[in-house]
Motif scaffolding. Structure first.
Motif, PDB file in Angstrom:
ATOM      1  N   UNK A   1       0.825  -1.304   0.066  1.00  0.00           N
ATOM      2  CA  UNK A   1      -0.140   0.084   0.018  1.00  0.00           C
ATOM      3  C   UNK A   1       0.728   1.022   0.088  1.00  0.00           C
TER       4      UNK A   1
ATOM      5  N   UNK B   1       2.182   1.854  -3.440  1.00  0.00           N
ATOM      6  CA  UNK B   1       1.134   2.322  -4.417  1.00  0.00           C
ATOM      7  C   UNK B   1       0.791   3.897  -3.870  1.00  0.00           C
TER       8      UNK B   1
ATOM      9  N   UNK C   1      -0.281 -10.890  -6.948  1.00  0.00           N
ATOM     10  CA  UNK C   1      -0.894 -10.672  -8.115  1.00  0.00           C
ATOM     11  C   UNK C   1       0.088 -10.286  -8.997  1.00  0.00           C
TER      12      UNK C   1
ATOM     13  N   UNK D   1      -4.739  -6.447 -13.161  1.00  0.00           N
ATOM     14  CA  UNK D   1      -5.907  -5.490 -12.999  1.00  0.00           C
ATOM     15  C   UNK D   1      -6.136  -4.826 -14.269  1.00  0.00           C
TER      16      UNK D   1
ATOM     17  N   UNK E   1      -2.459 -11.990  -1.706  1.00  0.00           N
ATOM     18  CA  UNK E   1      -2.643 -10.725  -1.048  1.00  0.00           C
ATOM     19  C   UNK E   1      -4.067 -10.058  -1.401  1.00  0.00           C
ATOM     20  N   UNK E   2      -4.463  -9.091  -0.605  1.00  0.00           N
ATOM     21  CA  UNK E   2      -5.512  -8.304  -1.331  1.00  0.00           C
ATOM     22  C   UNK E   2      -5.183  -7.048  -1.469  1.00  0.00           C
ATOM     23  N   UNK E   3      -3.933  -6.538  -1.881  1.00  0.00           N
ATOM     24  CA  UNK E   3      -3.308  -5.451  -2.676  1.00  0.00           C
ATOM     25  C   UNK E   3      -2.574  -5.733  -3.963  1.00  0.00           C
ATOM     26  N   UNK E   4      -2.869  -5.154  -4.804  1.00  0.00           N
ATOM     27  CA  UNK E   4      -2.252  -5.330  -6.252  1.00  0.00           C
ATOM     28  C   UNK E   4      -0.689  -5.169  -5.971  1.00  0.00           C
TER      29      UNK E   4
END
Lengths: 402, 348
Positions: free
Chosen positions: B109, B112, B148, B153, B184-187
């Motif tokens: 995060x 990003x 990811x 995306x 993971x739940x973040x790109x």
């Protein structure tokens, strides 16, 4: 009944994240959902609307539907620390799990943010209902509902004791305590610990019961019920006229996937609704009286009650969601919000924007001025801490001397 | 200049916690250090001087909840992103208190929101069990960053496809210390992986550092060993199958006082302990260290940050720039680009 000088509190929930299939609409900007500059524009707009706080949910595992849903999300403690630094007044409420975080982490992170923001933080103490998280956190199994709340008490006490000993006291002594589960165990925990409660209450009558129940419990544990605010989630679908709002509602549902939503709600209540005709009322005979679903028990019970109470069809149920929706002109929705405040269904709302950025712009430019005209919402911030926005006192001496 | 393929690397340390440091803590700990402005000003100075990065140190605590002071470095790094644009932000984490899933999310995060300027200042533990746990933690974290894949995306509104599920895969890690399913739940971070930095003082720490670090800050007390350390680390990198040119090594300089007095400071003892002397002494010691292959750059820590950092920016850096040793403006966007480090490909 009048509200006297009772003021409505508004949080801006999950800014930048569009729920469901709304991201597909032409007027949303999902490609900017991780762009800090875009998110700063949104939170500064919420601050222009003098909203009490930003509110962020938190998830510790990936969604099942990564193909069709706007995920992944940024980690909120990190993202909202950045957003806090780009604002000067609005509060920052972040969810963080008592089940999956070390008390050291919780204490030091929230102490830090409260210091760096000079008193603008709140902690939404969640216990994490999603069982798949255990597999990401080296746990052999997910704790059951009641054990999670037992652990939450222990963790919150440890964290508070740590804040009490902080070398240089936190600006708010303790960040504002927020809670979001409405099961029996959740309500009792809220009565003992929470200062702000986020609830899923789509029906006024139910909301009034919940409100009275929680405030009674608060009194019973020796706390002042005026120092605990109940803020149901609210999806405002608003426009200049009633007709335009109805058209907007239809447009927002264009890409809704009836099959996926039906599967999701079936999982939530543990009853298979996928084989039913979506346009005839759901037969009550297939519904359990009381939910025995582990995890989101309170949400699940609410859905069961909604189906029975309103004799809903599958289509009606899935398009309504489990949060309160108010559809109408700015004026009409401001009236409805006033009614909820006056009739003790809510002390304010956790606003979930039906789409961004337009849904937020409408609230700030049109709905909030209506609320200000009614004298139930601040014209400007009176202080710089989240406690001052929520009109909450500092924690009691008893809480500070633990 | 033939000798220098690219700019040297300059960084500063901001200590946001006073205990359990991976780099030495200097200066007074005061209530000022609880204020965002204290750090914001320092970062803005460093960015004005085109420095590579700010290392946010501290909070490596032996047992939880015993130490109740300081500011969490990750939180602070995040809070510094809106008011900085180019400079790298490298926080440390008290790894004993975190699961890799949180670390991977938090740092991804940060990468990003900072648009690719993040790093992780790694603590090199001394006990064998901690070394093993820390190694596994880092390897799981990297796998989660890669869960990811690049290009996952796509956000195709027309087709209703947000991401390509075949490029989002669980990691199913079953290790000694961690069991992590993922994904993971973040790109994936913009930099692929945030830059891994590591502060080390002893030779026993070399093995751990060389396995994991992109960037090593040496603060060896032993002056005669300094050049040997640099050479040895580069050799170790090669022996571990790494490209030695993809490892950066900085020497630590602890600034106690900068004055205008003529001084007898010798070139080598600038690095040995708190530096007291004039800007010329400092400049020539740094140039000497570069010429004799003792460092790729320098990491400064200060007794009086807000007094001495501006002096460095106004007096020392222009001298380095005039000599073609240090960049005159940022040419890259990400921290990896500042450091001349490649973006890692995702592990399959």
């Amino acid at each position: 009944m009048t509200t006297g000088n009772k003021m409505l509190h508004l949080n801006a929930c999950s800014l930048g994240h569009d729920f469901g299939s709304v991201w597909r609409l032409p007027f949303t900007q999902p490609e900017r959902s991780r762009d800090l500059n875009y998110l700063i524009e949104l939170v500064q707009l919420a601050e222009k609307g003098k909203m009490d706080a930003l509110f962020s949910a938190d998830f510790y595992s990936v969604r099942d539907d990564v193909d069709s849903s706007p995920a992944p999300e940024s980690e909120p403690l990190t993202l909202y620390s950045a957003l806090a630094a780009a604002t000067s007044h609005i509060g920052i409420v972040m969810s963080a799990s008592t089940t999956y975080n070390d008390p050291y982490h919780l204490a030091s992170t929230f102490a830090s943010i409260d210091h760096l923001t000079e008193g603008r933080t709140g902690w939404n103490m969640v216990t994490t209902a999603v069982s798949s998280v255990a597999g990401n956190y080296s746990r052999s199994e997910h704790l059951d509902h009641d054990s999670r709340y037992e652990l939450a008490r222990k963790v919150v006490n440890q964290v508070r004791e740590s804040w009490n000993r902080w070398e240089y006291p936190l600006p708010q002594k303790h960040p504002v305590a927020v809670q979001a589960g409405s099961s029996e165990a959740g309500k009792q925990f809220a009565a003992e610990y929470a200062e702000v409660i986020f609830a899923a209450q789509p029906l006024l009558a139910y909301a009034q019961n919940f409100y009275a129940d929680v405030k009674t419990r608060v009194k019973r544990v020796g706390r002042n019920p005026d120092h605990v605010h109940i803020l149901p989630g609210l999806v405002p679908i608003i426009a200049a006229t009633h007709k335009e709002a109805l058209e907007l509602e239809q447009e927002l549902n264009i890409y809704a996937n009836l099959k996926n939503s039906t599967q999701a709600v079936s999982r939530l209540i543990d009853v298979d609704l996928t084989k039913l005709d979506p346009d005839i009322p759901i037969p009550h005979s297939i519904l359990p009286q009381t939910s025995e679903v582990e995890g989101m028990r309170s949400r699940s019970q609410l859905v069961l009650d909604m189906i029975r109470d309103q004799n809903l069809t599958v289509r009606q149920l899935v398009s309504a969601g489990t949060h309160l929706r108010m559809v109408g002109s700015w004026n009409e929705v401001a009236d409805q919000m006033t009614t909820w405040l006056e009739q003790r269904g809510a002390d304010g709302f956790n606003v979930m924007f039906p789409y961004t950025p337009g849904g937020l712009e409408d609230v700030v430019e049109h709905l909030i001025p209506e609320l200000q005209n009614r004298g139930i919402y601040r014209a400007d911030y009176e202080g710089t801490t989240l406690r001052s926005h929520y009109q909450l006192p500092l924690p009691s001496d008893a809480a500070l001397n633990r | 200049m033939e000798r220098f393929h690219h700019s040297i690397h300059l960084s500063i340390g901001l200590t946001c916690h006073t205990s359990g440091l991976s780099l030495p803590f200097v200066g007074q700990w005061s209530t000022e250090r609880y204020r965002l402005d204290y750090y914001k000003q320092a970062v803005q100075w460093a960015e004005l001087g085109c420095m590579d990065a700010v290392l946010l140190d501290g909070a490596l605590l032996p047992s939880h909840l015993q130490e109740t002071k300081g500011v969490d470095p990750v939180t602070l790094a995040a809070a510094l992103t809106p008011t900085s644009k180019h400079i790298g932000l490298i926080p440390t984490l008290a790894t004993a208190h975190y699961e890799p899933y949180f670390i991977a999310r938090g740092l991804a995060s940060l990468d990003h929101i900072s648009k690719g300027r993040s790093g992780w200042l790694l603590h090199t533990p001394s006990l064998q069990a901690e070394v093993e746990r820390s190694g596994e933690l880092l390897s799981v974290t990297r796998k989660l960053w890669d869960s990811w894949k690049d290009g996952a995306v796509i956000i195709d509104k027309e087709a209703g496809i947000y991401a390509r599920p075949e490029l989002v895969q669980p990691i199913n890690h079953h290790g000694t210390y961690f069991q992590v399913k993922g994904p993971l739940n973040v790109n994936r971070p913009l930099q692929g992986h945030p830059v891994i930095a590591c502060g080390i003082a002893r030779e026993e720490e070399f093995d751990t550092a060389i396995k994991h670090a992109d960037w090593i800050v040496l603060h060896a007390a032993d002056a005669s060993m300094r050049q040997a350390h640099y050479t040895k680390l580069k050799q170790l990198a090669a022996a571990n199958g790494r490209d030695p040119n993809q490892l950066r090594i900085s020497q630590l300089i602890h600034i106690e006082e900068i004055n205008n007095k003529a001084s007898t400071h010798s070139m080598s003892n600038v690095f040995d302990g708190p530096f007291i002397g004039n800007m010329d002494n400092l400049l020539h010691a740094m140039i000497h260290a570069i010429d004799t292959k003792q460092a790729d750059g320098f990491h400064f820590v200060f007794d009086h940050l807000h007094q001495h950092l501006p002096s460095l920016i106004e007096q020392l850096i222009p001298e380095l720039q005039q000599r073609g040793l240090f960049r005159q403006s940022y040419s890259g966007r990400t921290l990896r680009q500042h450091l001349g480090l490649q973006r890692p490909a995702a592990i399959l």
